[in-house]
Design a protein around this motif. Structure first.
Motif, short mmCIF file in Angstrom:
data_model
loop_
_atom_site.label_atom_id
_atom_site.label_comp_id
_atom_site.label_asym_id
_atom_site.label_seq_id
_atom_site.Cartn_x
_atom_site.Cartn_y
_atom_site.Cartn_z
N ALA A 1 0.81 -1.22 0.00
CA ALA A 1 0.00 0.00 0.00
C ALA A 1 0.84 1.27 0.00
CB ALA A 1 -0.94 0.00 1.20
N LEU A 2 2.16 1.14 0.23
CA LEU A 2 3.04 2.30 0.11
C LEU A 2 3.09 2.82 -1.32
CD1 LEU A 2 6.11 1.24 2.31
CD2 LEU A 2 4.26 2.81 2.93
N ILE A 3 2.83 1.94 -2.27
CA ILE A 3 2.79 2.33 -3.68
C ILE A 3 1.34 2.63 -4.03
CG2 ILE A 3 3.24 1.62 -6.04
CD1 ILE A 3 5.76 1.97 -4.40
N THR A 4 1.04 3.87 -4.32
CA THR A 4 -0.34 4.28 -4.59
C THR A 4 -0.47 4.78 -6.03
OG1 THR A 4 0.07 6.52 -3.80
CG2 THR A 4 -0.69 4.91 -2.18
N LYS A 5 -1.72 4.78 -6.49
CA LYS A 5 -2.01 5.19 -7.86
C LYS A 5 -1.83 6.69 -8.06
CE LYS A 5 -5.65 3.29 -9.61
NZ LYS A 5 -7.06 2.96 -9.98
N TYR A 6 -2.06 7.47 -6.99
CA TYR A 6 -1.99 8.93 -7.07
C TYR A 6 -1.04 9.46 -6.00
CZ TYR A 6 -6.46 8.16 -9.52
OH TYR A 6 -7.44 7.72 -10.37
N GLN A 7 -0.38 10.56 -6.31
CA GLN A 7 0.46 11.26 -5.34
C GLN A 7 0.18 12.76 -5.45
OE1 GLN A 7 2.61 10.28 -2.95
NE2 GLN A 7 2.20 8.12 -3.32
N TYR A 8 0.09 13.41 -4.29
CA TYR A 8 -0.28 14.83 -4.28
C TYR A 8 0.90 15.74 -4.62
CZ TYR A 8 -2.50 19.19 -2.86
OH TYR A 8 -3.02 20.46 -2.84
N ARG A 9 2.09 15.38 -4.11
CA ARG A 9 3.27 16.21 -4.35
C ARG A 9 4.50 15.33 -4.44
NH1 ARG A 9 2.23 18.24 0.88
NH2 ARG A 9 1.99 20.33 -0.01
N SER A 10 5.58 15.86 -4.92
CA SER A 10 6.86 15.15 -4.92
C SER A 10 7.24 14.84 -3.48
CB SER A 10 7.94 16.00 -5.59
OG SER A 10 7.60 16.30 -6.93
N ASN A 11 7.72 13.62 -3.24
CA ASN A 11 8.01 13.24 -1.86
C ASN A 11 8.95 12.05 -1.78
OD1 ASN A 11 6.41 10.57 -1.50
ND2 ASN A 11 4.92 11.95 -2.45
N TYR A 12 9.50 11.87 -0.60
CA TYR A 12 10.30 10.70 -0.25
C TYR A 12 9.58 9.91 0.83
CZ TYR A 12 14.81 11.50 -2.58
OH TYR A 12 15.81 11.63 -3.50
N LEU A 13 9.67 8.60 0.76
CA LEU A 13 9.27 7.78 1.89
C LEU A 13 10.36 7.84 2.95
CD1 LEU A 13 7.73 4.48 0.47
CD2 LEU A 13 6.62 6.09 2.02
N GLY A 14 9.96 7.97 4.20
CA GLY A 14 10.94 8.03 5.28
C GLY A 14 10.38 7.48 6.58
N ILE A 15 11.25 6.92 7.38
CA ILE A 15 10.86 6.38 8.68
C ILE A 15 11.20 7.40 9.76
CG2 ILE A 15 11.25 4.52 10.34
CD1 ILE A 15 12.11 2.76 7.96
#
Length: 296
Positions: A177-191
């Protein structure tokens, strides 16, 4: 253009394919119930929601935010996973019978992202084994993977970074689910981390202000980012410019936007956890995950 709250509600409804309670939307999107109620009323008045579900007009409003492609960086040697990587590229190493890269490719395809570019280098021909399962993959060969850092992989894929995920190929994805069809803005995944000695991002009001090794109250980078149309085009130009500058071959591609040209970008962070994703850095870590690699 949608507001971030409108985007969160519409994507929740699109993913569910059915009406959701306002309480469920509030919990999933981490928005207060009052704001959900107000925003859904406005969306309904504008025709983006009908009978509690997303309308055709709502789907059209989401279209500019659709992720269109993915670039998977898979050219490296994986020296810390020796001896396994002496004969097999790290992304093709199997963990409990499944190739590491498959968890990422399956997640991308499950949300309709079929334009996928895999940048290969070390033992590159072995990636052909992916084609029976993933026939739409396009391979891009990186001839410089032995003499340059991973900026060389981003360089050969620089024309495909608009509306795109950029992913490291050696990530074991537990939560697709971390991979989604839509993204609102440029971003990085981070913990989110109180302290880390790894590569991390410092942020202010949710926007990245600094990248570095080691930090306090920061986000540890996990190797998946998204770039919208404008940022992706800009990133491609900056990668080429920085690669050709003195010392450019030694840079990591992430440093291009987040260090060398950080004033030209507004990159957000999406939170995840160690339960969502894993990067297998060493052979010892691989042995812990899969007992078949343990010496008996």
């Amino acid at each position: 253009m949608l507001t971030e709250k409108e985007f969160a509600i519409l994507t929740a409804l699109e993913a569910a394919k059915r009406p959701l309670s306002q309480r469920a939307i509030a919990a999933g999107a981490k928005i207060s119930l009052g704001i959900v109620n107000k925003t859904m009323t406005a969306l309904a008045e504008n025709g983006l929601i009908e009978n509690g579900t997303i309308s055709e007009k709502g789907l059209s409003a989401l279209e500019p935010y659709r992720v269109k492609r993915a670039v998977v960086l898979a050219a490296g040697f994986g020296s810390r996973l020796v001896p396994i990587t002496l004969n097999t590229p790290k992304p093709l190493v199997r963990v409990k019978g499944k190739r590491i890269i498959d968890s990422l490719l399956d997640a991308l395809i499950s949300v309709g992202i079929e334009e996928i570019y895999v940048v290969r280098g070390y033992l590159g021909e072995q990636f052909n084994q992916l084609l029976p399962k993933y026939p739409n993959l396009v391979f891009i060969d990186n001839p410089l993977y032995m003499e340059a850092n991973n900026i060389s992989s981003a360089l050969v894929a620089r024309h495909f970074l608009e509306n795109a995920y950029i992913c490291e190929a050696d990530l074991l994805l537990y939560n697709p689910a971390l991979i989604t069809k839509y993204q609102y803005r440029s971003n990085y995944l981070g913990i989110p981390m109180e302290r880390t000695d790894d590569w991390c991002l410092e942020t202010k009001r949710g926007i990245v202000t600094k990248i570095g090794i080691g930090g306090i109250n920061c986000h540890q980078i996990v190797g998946i980012s998204y770039w919208n149309k404008e940022d992706g085009a800009r990133l491609g130009r900056h990668i080429e410019e920085d690669f050709n500058a003195p010392g450019g071959k030694e840079r990591f591609w992430d440093q291009v936007a987040l260090e060398n040209h950080i004033g030209d970008y507004k990159i957000g962070v999406r939170d995840c956890s160690f339960d969502d994703i894993c990067e297998i850095d060493t052979f010892a870590e691989l042995q812990k995950l899969d007992e078949t690699y343990r010496v008996k």
